[in-house]
Write a protein that holds these residues in place. Structure first.
Motif, PDB file in Angstrom:
ATOM      1  N   ILE A 110     -13.946 -10.478  16.691  1.00 59.59           N
ATOM      2  CA  ILE A 110     -12.801  -9.321  16.496  1.00 59.59           C
ATOM      3  C   ILE A 110     -12.931  -8.379  16.061  1.00 59.59           C
ATOM      4  O   ILE A 110     -12.521  -7.712  16.186  1.00 59.59           O
ATOM      5  CB  ILE A 110     -12.504 -10.056  14.684  1.00 59.59           C
ATOM      6  CG1 ILE A 110     -11.537 -11.580  14.671  1.00 59.59           C
ATOM      7  CG2 ILE A 110     -11.647  -9.456  13.240  1.00 59.59           C
ATOM      8  CD1 ILE A 110     -11.570 -12.651  13.108  1.00 59.59           C
ATOM      9  N   ASN A 111     -15.127  -8.025  15.600  1.00 58.45           N
ATOM     10  CA  ASN A 111     -15.217  -7.327  16.241  1.00 58.45           C
ATOM     11  C   ASN A 111     -15.224  -6.263  16.994  1.00 58.45           C
ATOM     12  O   ASN A 111     -15.943  -5.057  17.064  1.00 58.45           O
ATOM     13  CB  ASN A 111     -16.842  -7.560  15.647  1.00 58.45           C
ATOM     14  CG  ASN A 111     -17.150  -7.188  14.103  1.00 58.45           C
ATOM     15  OD1 ASN A 111     -15.675  -7.156  13.038  1.00 58.45           O
ATOM     16  ND2 ASN A 111     -18.101  -7.984  13.204  1.00 58.45           N
ATOM     17  N   VAL A 112     -15.222  -6.951  18.052  1.00 56.14           N
ATOM     18  CA  VAL A 112     -14.870  -6.583  19.221  1.00 56.14           C
ATOM     19  C   VAL A 112     -13.438  -5.857  19.632  1.00 56.14           C
ATOM     20  O   VAL A 112     -13.759  -4.608  19.866  1.00 56.14           O
ATOM     21  CB  VAL A 112     -14.983  -7.732  20.712  1.00 56.14           C
ATOM     22  CG1 VAL A 112     -14.431  -6.415  21.965  1.00 56.14           C
ATOM     23  CG2 VAL A 112     -16.546  -7.695  20.594  1.00 56.14           C
ATOM     24  N   LYS A 113     -12.618  -6.042  19.063  1.00 52.31           N
ATOM     25  CA  LYS A 113     -11.027  -5.589  19.123  1.00 52.31           C
ATOM     26  C   LYS A 113     -11.129  -4.682  18.203  1.00 52.31           C
ATOM     27  O   LYS A 113     -10.822  -3.414  18.101  1.00 52.31           O
ATOM     28  CB  LYS A 113     -10.283  -6.813  18.403  1.00 52.31           C
ATOM     29  CG  LYS A 113      -9.728  -8.188  19.378  1.00 52.31           C
ATOM     30  CD  LYS A 113      -9.238  -9.003  18.814  1.00 52.31           C
ATOM     31  CE  LYS A 113      -7.989  -8.550  17.995  1.00 52.31           C
ATOM     32  NZ  LYS A 113      -7.389  -9.899  17.439  1.00 52.31           N
ATOM     33  N   ILE A 114     -11.852  -4.814  16.961  1.00 59.59           N
ATOM     34  CA  ILE A 114     -11.586  -3.544  15.815  1.00 59.59           C
ATOM     35  C   ILE A 114     -12.662  -2.289  16.311  1.00 59.59           C
ATOM     36  O   ILE A 114     -11.992  -0.994  16.072  1.00 59.59           O
ATOM     37  CB  ILE A 114     -12.893  -4.371  14.805  1.00 59.59           C
ATOM     38  CG1 ILE A 114     -11.737  -4.696  14.045  1.00 59.59           C
ATOM     39  CG2 ILE A 114     -12.959  -2.723  13.830  1.00 59.59           C
ATOM     40  CD1 ILE A 114     -13.124  -5.649  12.729  1.00 59.59           C
ATOM     41  N   THR A 115     -13.799  -2.561  17.507  1.00 55.05           N
ATOM     42  CA  THR A 115     -14.621  -1.260  18.463  1.00 55.05           C
ATOM     43  C   THR A 115     -13.106  -0.456  18.830  1.00 55.05           C
ATOM     44  O   THR A 115     -14.022   0.382  18.464  1.00 55.05           O
ATOM     45  CB  THR A 115     -15.226  -1.901  18.743  1.00 55.05           C
ATOM     46  OG1 THR A 115     -16.334  -2.572  17.570  1.00 55.05           O
ATOM     47  CG2 THR A 115     -16.216  -0.924  19.228  1.00 55.05           C
ATOM     48  N   HIS A 197      -2.375  -0.935   8.633  1.00 52.92           N
ATOM     49  CA  HIS A 197      -2.173  -1.958   9.133  1.00 52.92           C
ATOM     50  C   HIS A 197      -4.125  -2.592  10.073  1.00 52.92           C
ATOM     51  O   HIS A 197      -3.950  -3.976   9.975  1.00 52.92           O
ATOM     52  CB  HIS A 197      -1.494  -1.707  10.990  1.00 52.92           C
ATOM     53  CG  HIS A 197      -0.960  -1.101  10.843  1.00 52.92           C
ATOM     54  ND1 HIS A 197       0.850  -2.167  10.406  1.00 52.92           N
ATOM     55  CD2 HIS A 197       0.204  -0.082  10.934  1.00 52.92           C
ATOM     56  CE1 HIS A 197       1.574  -1.872  10.153  1.00 52.92           C
ATOM     57  NE2 HIS A 197       1.580  -0.127  10.637  1.00 52.92           N
ATOM     58  N   ILE A 198      -4.714  -1.665  10.386  1.00 55.51           N
ATOM     59  CA  ILE A 198      -6.256  -3.093  10.405  1.00 55.51           C
ATOM     60  C   ILE A 198      -6.846  -3.714   9.128  1.00 55.51           C
ATOM     61  O   ILE A 198      -6.948  -4.394   9.562  1.00 55.51           O
ATOM     62  CB  ILE A 198      -7.298  -1.990  10.684  1.00 55.51           C
ATOM     63  CG1 ILE A 198      -6.877  -1.272  12.566  1.00 55.51           C
ATOM     64  CG2 ILE A 198      -8.868  -2.923  10.603  1.00 55.51           C
ATOM     65  CD1 ILE A 198      -8.235  -0.026  12.473  1.00 55.51           C
ATOM     66  N   GLU A 199      -6.625  -3.230   8.266  1.00 57.14           N
ATOM     67  CA  GLU A 199      -7.604  -3.562   7.224  1.00 57.14           C
ATOM     68  C   GLU A 199      -6.248  -4.458   6.311  1.00 57.14           C
ATOM     69  O   GLU A 199      -7.129  -6.110   6.214  1.00 57.14           O
ATOM     70  CB  GLU A 199      -7.156  -2.373   5.549  1.00 57.14           C
ATOM     71  CG  GLU A 199      -8.311  -1.117   6.071  1.00 57.14           C
ATOM     72  CD  GLU A 199      -8.485  -0.073   4.778  1.00 57.14           C
ATOM     73  OE1 GLU A 199      -6.813  -0.516   3.691  1.00 57.14           O
ATOM     74  OE2 GLU A 199      -9.224   0.713   4.534  1.00 57.14           O
ATOM     75  N   SER A 200      -4.847  -4.314   6.774  1.00 53.88           N
ATOM     76  CA  SER A 200      -4.084  -5.542   5.775  1.00 53.88           C
ATOM     77  C   SER A 200      -3.518  -6.701   7.378  1.00 53.88           C
ATOM     78  O   SER A 200      -3.127  -7.714   7.133  1.00 53.88           O
ATOM     79  CB  SER A 200      -2.758  -4.787   5.693  1.00 53.88           C
ATOM     80  OG  SER A 200      -2.070  -4.655   7.070  1.00 53.88           O
ATOM     81  N   THR A 201      -3.882  -6.334   8.300  1.00 49.53           N
ATOM     82  CA  THR A 201      -3.627  -7.825   9.682  1.00 49.53           C
ATOM     83  C   THR A 201      -5.119  -8.110  10.516  1.00 49.53           C
ATOM     84  O   THR A 201      -4.937  -8.616  11.416  1.00 49.53           O
ATOM     85  CB  THR A 201      -2.219  -7.127  10.174  1.00 49.53           C
ATOM     86  OG1 THR A 201      -3.305  -6.079  10.624  1.00 49.53           O
ATOM     87  CG2 THR A 201      -1.460  -6.897   9.514  1.00 49.53           C
ATOM     88  N   ASN A 202      -6.179  -7.975   9.721  1.00 50.01           N
ATOM     89  CA  ASN A 202      -7.492  -8.199  10.221  1.00 50.01           C
ATOM     90  C   ASN A 202      -7.720  -7.624  11.957  1.00 50.01           C
ATOM     91  O   ASN A 202      -6.945  -8.112  13.115  1.00 50.01           O
ATOM     92  CB  ASN A 202      -7.387  -9.579  10.371  1.00 50.01           C
ATOM     93  CG  ASN A 202      -7.923 -10.023   9.170  1.00 50.01           C
ATOM     94  OD1 ASN A 202      -8.626  -9.522   8.678  1.00 50.01           O
ATOM     95  ND2 ASN A 202      -7.614 -11.648   8.724  1.00 50.01           N
ATOM     96  N   SER A 203      -6.845  -6.216  12.115  1.00 52.21           N
ATOM     97  CA  SER A 203      -6.689  -5.747  12.966  1.00 52.21           C
ATOM     98  C   SER A 203      -6.330  -6.056  14.667  1.00 52.21           C
ATOM     99  O   SER A 203      -6.587  -6.879  15.881  1.00 52.21           O
ATOM    100  CB  SER A 203      -8.218  -5.606  14.256  1.00 52.21           C
ATOM    101  OG  SER A 203      -8.752  -7.366  14.025  1.00 52.21           O
ATOM    102  N   SER A 204      -5.354  -5.606  13.803  1.00 53.63           N
ATOM    103  CA  SER A 204      -3.575  -6.126  14.884  1.00 53.63           C
ATOM    104  C   SER A 204      -3.720  -5.233  15.678  1.00 53.63           C
ATOM    105  O   SER A 204      -3.178  -4.017  14.974  1.00 53.63           O
ATOM    106  CB  SER A 204      -2.670  -7.028  13.924  1.00 53.63           C
ATOM    107  OG  SER A 204      -1.201  -6.848  14.649  1.00 53.63           O
TER     108      SER A 204
END
Length: 661
Positions: A110-115, A197-204
């Motif tokens: 998940i953090n890789v996607k976020i980055t 969107h990131i905050e509400s969907t876990n980085s979709s």
């Protein structure tokens, strides 16, 4: 990260739980957010001004233009250099952040996607603000004007849309307020949408893609315009306020007209020009004229850098005044017929009705658990096709001013989206007299109305949330609460839906809520879906009785040690009272006979009363219940744990005991 590791040691956490805490901290560190947006935006402005700052000096312009390099090549080199100055150090910083997070055990998929998403977002944001600032550089001749121009470019559309909202709210009775300030011309607006969107969907990634692609299109458009302005920018513009004389009149008009309108709506609110007589109207006219003149003179002085230029081009003041007068008149006299509009049955396809009091009872989400505002949600649902009922409802709307209705009757506020056969959607917000039971029953017993206003019908949503660890179902009686089994989710929903299908407006008006069901989960952010239980809801009450909860959790006289009643005596306060004087009277009652009478009159303050007629529930009295077990609730707090009193059940002796002398 080291602080989070220390927290794990202090809290004696290890294994998966400890890693999740570290991963959450790393995700917040590496994710795009408003603070990062501010930093990136400032850097973009600084780099854009720095790269093309030579345009502010005539000597430097002559020097640069004497070099045998084409304008296209010079622009491209400076532009790319400004991007690399930001992006290369930023990538290095991201790499170091990933390295630190990885060493400390904070990196996961998940953090890789976020980055990756955040890197893309920040680059696109930088390009958008960078290109927009370059346009400001090209249109001005000094750094002060460039900064002002950049601020105007970034915030002008938002300011104008907010101003128009103020005007519509002030002048139109049935205007439906929607928080829809998403700027179409500012990269910052799209960035904020992507962050949400990131905050509400876990980085979709798909949720972020749409707004950032729009931002990228803006960046390309701004870059193209910046290059076109660069090619046409005259060399002698260095040091001047504006580089292109042809833009001066238009820019002045676009700035002074909104300024004058803002002054007008502000003064109108102060002097009450809508009901203050001719004197107020004269004051308003004078102040708006003064604002137009002062604004025009000020901008002309800035243009020419000469105080003597203030009253030049007087015809522009007249044009600005005329534009302002036309726009103000459109709202003042409703020249568009906004409030007079009624739906034509032959052109109306369907309508969606939102009861305003229901929207705050639940979090509107889509099937992917992405947050939505109520308007977005209901527009994707089928509307009410009973055209006759919709038109009848529209005819029943009450006249009001600034959402205030004079009189003692009760009103039900609602927002209606009329879907026309042409595809157009028209929103109106109005109140209907609560005594109009016939038409309100037609609307509120309609299946489409219920599906649009109650998400409990949505199988896909509940299938997703009931599998999450944080998911819970709470049954609340106003003084006590208990968690129901998540395994019974489908059964509870089916039973409640059966009760809901047999409910109309009259039942909601005549019956008193006896409990609530709340489905809640934390998925990126907290989500809840709260639904009222009425005495006629026999299906869900049957389930609660089967579990031994319905009678057990009902407040009983024999369980109460004392009841403390405060009579606030609101009738003693005048409109202009500063509330310094305290007229409230508080008494505590512990006799069984008194408690028995008061128990029947209790109505939890946390329960809704929007369907009740005026004075059905008295908020003059506030009641605090002390149970014999020493508590006033079940160690659970959700909102207000006190009580009001049902008016018709208030004992005469209580009125006497709490009278103000």
């Amino acid at each position: 990260m080291s602080r989070k590791k220390n927290h794990n040691i202090i809290d004696n956490l290890s294994g998966t739980v400890a890693k999740e805490r570290l991963a959450e901290a790393a995700g917040q560190w590496l994710s795009a957010d408003i603070l990062v947006m501010t930093f990136v935006g400032i850097l973009a402005i600084v780099c854009a001004i720095h790269g093309f700052s030579y345009l502010y000096s005539r000597k430097k312009v002559d020097l640069y233009h004497s070099v045998p390099v084409s304008k296209r090549r010079r622009f491209a080199v400076i532009y790319v250099n400004g991007v690399l100055i930001f992006f290369l150090p930023y990538l290095l910083n991201v790499f170091l952040g990933i390295l630190v997070a990885g060493i400390n055990g904070g990196m996961n998929v998940i953090n890789v996607k976020i980055t990756l998403i955040s890197v893309l977002m920040n680059l696109i944001l930088y390009l958008g603000v960078y290109s927009l600032t370059i346009i400001a550089v090209m249109m001005t001749g000094n750094i002060v004007m460039t900064l002002l121009g950049t601020a105007i470019f970034l915030g002008y559309e938002l300011a104008v849309r907010m101003l128009m909202t103020f005007y519509q709210s002030a002048f139109f009775q049935y205007y439906h307020y929607r928080y829809d300030y998403q700027p179409l011309s500012s990269p910052i607006g799209y960035y904020i949408e992507a962050v949400q969107h990131i905050e509400s969907t876990n980085s979709s990634f798909m949720g972020v893609l749409a707004p950032m692609m729009k931002c990228m299109v803006l960046a390309i458009l701004f870059g193209t315009l910046a290059y076109a302005a660069y090619r046409r920018r005259p060399s002698e513009a260095a040091g001047k306020s504006m580089a292109f004389s042809v833009t001066k009149a238009a820019i002045k008009t676009f700035l002074v007209v909104p300024f004058t309108l803002f002054v007008g709506i502000t003064v109108r609110d102060i002097v009450g020009a809508d009901g203050g007589g001719k004197s107020s109207a004269v004051i308003l006219l004078f102040v708006m004229a003064a604002a137009a003149i002062i604004g025009s003179c000020l901008i002309e002085v800035i243009y020419e850098l000469d105080i003597r230029a203030a009253l030049r081009k007087k015809h522009q003041i007249l044009i600005i005044g005329a534009c302002t007068a036309i726009i103000y008149s459109i709202f003042q006299f409703d020249l568009t017929g906004f409030d007079k509009w009624t739906p034509n049955p032959e052109k109306l396809e369907e309508a969606t009705v939102i009861i305003s009091g229901l929207t705050y009872r639940q979090t509107y989400v889509d099937e992917e658990l992405r947050r939505m505002n109520p308007e977005e949600y209901v527009l994707q649902m089928p509307g009410i096709t009973d055209i006759e009922a919709i038109c009848e409802l529209s005819e029943k709307k009450a006249e009001h001013e600034n959402k205030n209705i004079q009189g003692e009757n009760s009103y039900l506020w609602m927002d209606v989206a009329y879907r026309m056969k042409s595809g157009r959607v028209i929103w109106r917000s109005f109140a209907v007299d609560a005594r109009e039971e016939a038409v309100l029953n037609k609307i509120m017993s309609n299946e489409e109305f219920k599906r649009a206003n109650y998400q409990i019908y949505e199988d896909a949503i509940f299938d997703r949330i009931k599998g999450k660890d944080s998911y819970q179902i709470l049954y609340h009686t106003g003084i006590s609460a208990v968690n129901l089994s998540p395994d019974d989710t489908d059964l509870i929903r089916q039973l409640y839906i059966k009760d809901l299908e047999n409910t109309d407006y009259t039942k909601r008006k005549d019956e008193f809520i006896c409990g609530t069901l709340e489905f809640s989960v934390r998925s990126g952010s907290y989500m809840w879906f709260e639904y009222d239980i009425y005495p006629s809801y026999t299906n869900i009450i049957g389930y609660l009785k089967e579990k031994g909860l319905y009678e057990e959790m009902t407040v009983k006289a024999q369980d109460i040690a004392s009841i403390t009643v405060t009579n606030n005596h609101y009738e003693m306060y005048s409109v202009d009272d500063d509330m310094v004087q305290d007229y409230s009277i508080t008494k505590t009652f512990s006799e069984e006979e008194q408690i028995g009478e008061l128990v029947d009159a209790l109505y939890p303050a946390s329960f809704d009363s929007m369907f009740k007629m005026t004075d059905t529930i008295s908020t003059d009295y506030y009641v605090y219940v002390q149970l014999k077990n020493g508590t006033n609730n079940s160690n659970y707090y959700r909102g207000d744990s006190g009580f009001y009193l049902i008016t018709e059940k208030i004992p005469d002796w209580l009125v006497r005991e709490t009278a103000y002398e």
